[in-house]
Design an enzyme around this catalytic site. Sequence first.
Site, PDB file in Angstrom:
ATOM      1  N   THR A   1      -0.902  15.373  -7.180  1.00  0.00           N
ATOM      2  CA  THR A   1      -2.034  14.944  -7.492  1.00  0.00           C
ATOM      3  C   THR A   1      -3.191  16.207  -7.149  1.00  0.00           C
ATOM      4  OG1 THR A   1      -2.641  13.941  -5.331  1.00  0.00           O
ATOM      5  CG2 THR A   1      -1.554  12.619  -7.256  1.00  0.00           C
ATOM      6  N   GLY A   2      -2.872  17.011  -6.162  1.00  0.00           N
ATOM      7  CA  GLY A   2      -3.581  17.953  -5.663  1.00  0.00           C
ATOM      8  C   GLY A   2      -4.201  19.305  -6.998  1.00  0.00           C
TER       9      GLY A   2
ATOM     10  N   TYR B   1       1.994   0.712   0.231  1.00  0.00           N
ATOM     11  CA  TYR B   1       1.302   1.854   0.854  1.00  0.00           C
ATOM     12  C   TYR B   1       0.948   1.390   2.223  1.00  0.00           C
ATOM     13  CZ  TYR B   1      -2.909   4.873   1.623  1.00  0.00           C
ATOM     14  OH  TYR B   1      -3.878   5.581   2.016  1.00  0.00           O
TER      15      TYR B   1
ATOM     16  N   ARG C   1     -17.077  -3.139   1.480  1.00  0.00           N
ATOM     17  CA  ARG C   1     -16.172  -1.695   1.753  1.00  0.00           C
ATOM     18  C   ARG C   1     -17.335  -1.041   2.776  1.00  0.00           C
ATOM     19  NH1 ARG C   1     -12.881  -4.714   0.126  1.00  0.00           N
ATOM     20  NH2 ARG C   1     -11.571  -4.536  -1.408  1.00  0.00           N
TER      21      ARG C   1
END
Length: 313
Positions: free
Chosen positions: A42-43, A145, A212
């Site tokens: 993903t980087g 996760y 959040r």
Amino acid sequence: MASATVDGRRVLVTGGAGFIGSHLVDALVEDNEVRVLDDFSTGRRAHVHPDATVIEGDIRDPATVAEAMADVDLVFHEAANASVTRSVDDPVASHRVNATGALTLLERARRADARVVVASSTAIYGNPTTIPVTEEEPTTPTSPYGVEKLAVDHYARLYHDLYGLDTVALRYFNVYGPRQACADYSSVITVFLEQACSGQPITVEGDGSQIRDFVHVSDVVRANVLAATTDRVGEAYNVGTGRSVSILDLARLVADLTDGESDVTHVDPRPGDIEASRADISKARRELGYEPSVGLQDGLAALIDGDADGFRP
Ligand code: NAD
């Protein structure tokens, strides 16, 4: 606010091509020899500072980790599958990267006696029973996760308690800032900004009452630097702001800060969505000298202006 610096060190940043890792590299590269281990899943290579040495490889591979760790005395472990959704789709693959990968790294660090600062997550708390959430909150993750991050968090402590390794776990809340990919719920700010800037309605899942704690990436970088130099090792710290915003108010704020033209609409709630999350950061304040410095409105305004350097730690 405590100021800490890391200099003259040989440092490894795993996941250094990712969102948070690349900002860490930027903060360290001037005064240290910085190495990046990343598989670029993903980087992005373009996000890695040109003065950092890149090792393209997999955190799961002990030989690659050994090569990356050679002569390193400080590691920031950011490499992970950071997507809750991907962990739900393929828990075994996610576990291998997040839990086994972190263990592979800690094991090599034990041999090298290198300090390790690991990226843990608010996801370990699941649906908190008390707001704000302290580090003493029961851990009942609601996703693979979260379970994987809980394993990493525990392994970091255990490697300290069992082997005397200097470790610190940082439990990030919702991190935002430049270079964040528009991929998952953690990047709801990126999603809202893209919608608003392209003239689409901003879509809020459910009624938007979920709260959040959004923390700017420059504050997360500062927390990492403090963790790299603290003598309070073997500990875990919440890294948020201690403030929260509802998703509906966030959507309205994004609409206002862009051109105010975008409508805010509602779509189906996400199954299993966490209702409330806000960090109690008093432990990090007290023991690390951590103090968040970027308010949400300023952080969002800088993102909209494309000011990636506005909040250098
Ligand atoms: P990111 O996806 O941008 O960065 C992760 C990096 O790890 C990427 O560069 C990716 O290519 C690399 N990577 C993935 N699998 C790898 C592997 N097998 N071997 C080597 N490299 C690999 O995510 P991020 O948002 O920068 O997250 C960084 C860390 O912070 C992660 O550990 C994540 O779980 C944690 N975290 C992030 C948030 C957030 O809000 N962004 C919140 C809590 C915790």
